[in-house]
Design an enzyme around this catalytic site. Structure first.
Site, PDB file in Angstrom:
ATOM      1  N   ASP A 147       3.225   3.009  -6.200  1.00  0.00           N
ATOM      2  CA  ASP A 147       3.211   1.586  -5.844  1.00  0.00           C
ATOM      3  C   ASP A 147       4.397   1.218  -4.953  1.00  0.00           C
ATOM      4  O   ASP A 147       5.408   1.925  -4.895  1.00  0.00           O
ATOM      5  CB  ASP A 147       3.241   0.717  -7.106  1.00  0.00           C
ATOM      6  N   GLU A 148       4.243   0.126  -4.229  1.00  0.00           N
ATOM      7  CA  GLU A 148       5.330  -0.557  -3.531  1.00  0.00           C
ATOM      8  C   GLU A 148       6.146   0.343  -2.603  1.00  0.00           C
ATOM      9  O   GLU A 148       7.383   0.279  -2.595  1.00  0.00           O
ATOM     10  CB  GLU A 148       6.263  -1.235  -4.540  1.00  0.00           C
ATOM     11  N   LEU A 149       5.456   1.157  -1.841  1.00  0.00           N
ATOM     12  CA  LEU A 149       6.179   1.997  -0.892  1.00  0.00           C
ATOM     13  C   LEU A 149       6.688   1.122   0.245  1.00  0.00           C
ATOM     14  O   LEU A 149       5.949   0.317   0.809  1.00  0.00           O
ATOM     15  CB  LEU A 149       5.221   3.075  -0.366  1.00  0.00           C
TER      16      LEU A 149
ATOM     17  N   ASN B  75      11.287  -3.812  -3.197  1.00  0.00           N
ATOM     18  CA  ASN B  75      10.880  -5.077  -3.794  1.00  0.00           C
ATOM     19  C   ASN B  75      11.884  -5.608  -4.803  1.00  0.00           C
ATOM     20  O   ASN B  75      11.832  -6.768  -5.188  1.00  0.00           O
ATOM     21  CB  ASN B  75       9.507  -4.935  -4.467  1.00  0.00           C
TER      22      ASN B  75
END
Lengths: 551, 551
Positions: free
Chosen positions: A332-334, A293
């Site tokens: 988070d945000e894998l 991200n």
């Protein structure tokens, strides 16, 4: 003069108690502090060092705050009343416990979520003499000392209130009132963190969620894993050594704050590739936007048994550095594309006959079990509960961050949760896109989250009565892509006091009556060396309500 | 070793010159400063004090900046090259003028728009010895000294460059490069203003537009009008005395900066009602939103001959406090309803048989003529040129603020103009609505204006070649509803360097190659005690281009 007593849920005058106490009764009699005013601890044979230190700090602030009342004449018209006011000679602090050894503030702060009583009562008589603070614990006394320090203004060197007698009974609505600081995107020296801890304690925030490492840098020096910071810190001076950590944890605890560290995994770990390339998939892969991200890309090879063992060992080592019962493992945000393009991960999955989600489950259980063996409660970002097929212990606490709309889904799964939603609590939103060449780009979580927005959040919105009990509290958060020591205070304060009151006093506060008190928080913070910003023109700060929409 | 010389319009390396010079040639030979490095002024018999002071400051910064190169190893891999580099012993600064008395930097700064030559040439040889700085004026030498101070990095105590030889020929694209500070909504102590002036000078900004008073407070102590600040300042200590003004003006001038003060009239004057109620219509009228764009309402009774005379006298007194040839009389956001509801104004209009616009014309001509008699050029906000029927002198300079879309209309009327449009240059945008109870309110000029946005502005967009000559420059602006000393530096820097380069170097700069240099501006500012913020994670700052969109 007869004391006119009335109870306010919301105060008609600026009166700088923040967060607002559960019960407050004030009068209209002026009272001033004796120049030799002192705080005495009564009935405790062995006074914990952190409590006597807190008493000393409170006494000092009473002398040095010099906060003038926020009215147009800054109190001048009260001069006669103040000069002729009765004198408060002392505050007596009492523990309801009368025998046995007294637990320190620090022990209370680190006892575990909600395990230590923070309640207190405070009585300031109108006729001078002695005020009384009572609590069941040193931690409760500390909360009360903070409140006592907020009752006073300065007029030409005299410390006074116009609101005696004052009677307060107080306790928190939620056991978790936090603030999250990211020290990976940019580094913050120890002194900045300590100053932040002081400020947090002044509004009764009791948890520092320390997002200490991330993909950009690894400033934490972990015994047995020194290579991570040697290769991953921005420089040899931009680190937190075990001694720094001890110092910060102790400093926090003495101020009633528990330090919950986060080692974000398996994503947000690119920088580990500098010391352990074998453990990281897609390190600094380009274009980064296909693999993460934000730059740089890079995630732990979660399907690798060696990487899983490495992570578990790292968790164990970090666990022993931080005495808190809470530890966040992130989650988070894998980015799945990173793993899809990573040969070793694909080989591992194939040889184990697992899907990526199955491997993530194995990884999570293996790494979390180390925490649980160390007596820690794992804390995770919401994706671990909502987006992945991972078996989490029922004890796990979930940080809701993507959207407040996801709170109900987390509660429905039966997990305890901490409010940290970007649409209400992210302090970094609204500062423009920080990517180098995005000329017309806005912040991904635009717009800026004002204190009013955070303050007006309803922690139990959309939850059943049973689900509401899963809410342990909430926090505002500073992600540091565009922050460093230069703007730490000014981005955080006084805004982060909004959630401090929300989760101490409970929801339903009115921004119109909160603002005058929040101005006082800001001005008092400035007096104490914390660079809080003015939320409005000073003209407005001196005239409560005059800068409301319909004023 | 042969020096590979090549000219960059945009630099392939981080190389911290900001704003970028008109012509720059660099090489690839390392060079270091002698520990006894000195700057000598050649051929000037009487050295202006401000020039010798500037030389001293430059010499000091060369010792104290200690800015490490913004590369992942912070320069360590250049260690051998630096250690064995030739040594620069001195810089010789020469004025092309060889006889007669030399005008000081200050005289040059205050000579009037474009009246003083700011050009310079700078040569740093690759073989050590002596560098040479040449200019036609002390002001030009000062600009060159600033550039010289940006050429160097620190590695373990050695001050070096890897880019010798360096040859620069430089001069500004526009004569007005400004920064506006509002000191009325919130007060800024003198030291904060001085620190800001220092920072401005480091990026060759040459005008401080000082929006010193407004409706909220009147901090300026004006001889003969002391009652304005006595009744209108936030407190007796939150003022700018004539001595403070002298001090600030001199401090600015010595740094090549002219101070253009603004007395915003006839709107934005509510606070004058505290000392002169007879001159103010609709003072603090409620609801404020019917009478003003923000609280408190209140405007000069422009139809009153007495108020007109009062304003003219005030302008005259203020004119004599500020030596600049520019003075802004404001003229923005006039609220007609305020006058429609004001009995005395309606009576004045009736008795004079004038419309409000005709009265505004009379008021403006009467007050501007005082300025012109004092040798000043009036500067006004765009409404005076675009929305009102007011005859302005052709000399008037117009500040375009509401929208960059209005630039062409101002140029079409033949006025010189300064770019100050909210959609590109307002530093306060994006911080949420500051009204007390606007829970979901955003900044009126949302979103936040990033440095990239300001930097990418085209000053002559939509203008004919003739009209383009009316552009005297531009500036970024800080309105202080939500600012004070706590966030002054962090809101302004390094963002305000964007317009500094735009209007010195000219438009067309590429944000991708500008960013590495802007990071160096920020880090150098921090080294010098200005709390500039990191624009990106440090990981990005050390890796030019790695955090661009498609990197």
């Amino acid at each position: 003069m007869i004391a006119l007593l009335y109870t306010f849920l919301f105060f008609p005058l600026a009166f700088a108690i923040w967060p607002r106490p559960q019960n407050l009764t004030t009068g209209t009699i002026p009272l001033r502090l004796s120049p030799s005013f002192s705080i005495k601890l009564s009935g405790v044979s062995q006074v914990p060092k952190d409590l006597s230190d807190a008493i000393q700090r409170t006494t000092n602030f009473l002398k040095t705050d010099k906060l003038q009342a926020l009215v147009p004449d800054r109190g001048a018209s009260s001069s006669d009343a103040v000069t002729s006011a009765k004198v408060l000679q002392s505050l007596t602090a009492k523990l309801s416990q009368t025998s046995g050894s007294v637990k320190s503030i620090s022990e209370g702060a680190m006892a575990g979520l909600g395990a230590s009583d923070e309640s207190y009562t405070l009585q300031v008589p109108a006729n001078g003499g002695t005020a009384t603070l009572t609590a069941n614990t040193a931690l409760g006394l500390f909360r009360g000392l903070i409140t006592f320090g907020q009752l006073w203004y300065d007029l030409d060197g005299t410390t006074y209130t116009l609101n005696a007698p004052i009677q307060i009974t107080d306790s928190p609505a939620y056991p978790y009132r936090g603030f999250m600081l990211d020290t990976s995107r940019n580094y913050f020296p120890v002194d900045d963190i300590k100053r932040t801890l002081d400020a947090m304690s002044w509004v009764k925030i009791n948890h520092l969620h320390w997002h200490i490492v991330d993909s950009q840098s690894f400033p934490l020096v972990v015994p047995g894993f020194e290579e991570l910071s040697q290769k991953g810190a921005y420089s040899s001076s931009q680190v937190y050594t075990p001694d720094n950590v001890k110092d910060i944890v102790a400093y926090a605890a003495a101020r009633g704050i528990d330090v919950m560290v986060e080692i974000d995994t398996p994503g947000h770990t690119a920088i580990i590739s500098k010391s352990h390339p074998e453990h990281i998939a897609c390190p600094e892969a380009s274009p980064w936007s296909q693999f993460a991200n934000e730059p740089p890309a890079g995630q732990l090879r979660l399907a690798s048994p060696a990487t899983t063992q490495f992570t578990a060992n790292l968790f164990k080592a970090v666990s022993s550095m931080f005495p808190s019962k809470l530890l966040s493992t992130g989650g988070d945000e894998l980015n799945t594309n990173c793993y899809a393009k990573d040969g070793p991960t694909q080989q591992d999955l194939k040889s184990q006959g697992k899907t990526l989600e199955q491997a993530l489950d194995t990884f999570t259980q293996a790494t979390h079990s180390v925490l649980e063996a160390s007596g820690k409660t794992p804390v995770v970002w919401e994706e671990m509960a909502l987006e992945h097929q991972v078996k989490l212990s029922n004890e796990t606490i979930v940080l809701v961050w993507i959207s407040s709309q996801h709170v109900a889904a987390v509660a429905q799964k039966g997990f305890r949760l901490i409010h940290a939603a970007s649409d209400f609590f992210y302090l970094d939103c609204g500062a423009g896109d920080w990517l180098g060449d995005n000329i017309n780009g806005n912040s991904w979580c635009d717009p800026f989250k004002t204190w009013q927005k955070s303050y007006s959040f309803n922690p139990t919105d959309g939850l059943t009565t049973t689900q509401a009990k899963l809410v342990v509290g909430g926090q505002q958060l500073l992600w540091a892509e565009q922050s460093g020591p230069s703007n730490l205070d000014s981005i955080v304060w006084p805004r982060a006091a909004a959630s401090a009151e929300l989760f101490w006093s409970g929801p339903g506060g009115d921004v119109r009556t909160a603002l005058p008190r929040l101005h006082e928080v800001a001005y008092r913070f400035m007096q104490r060396g914390v660079r809080a910003i003015p939320l409005q023109p000073q003209w407005c700060a001196l005239r409560p309500g005059a800068c409301d929409i319909d004023a």
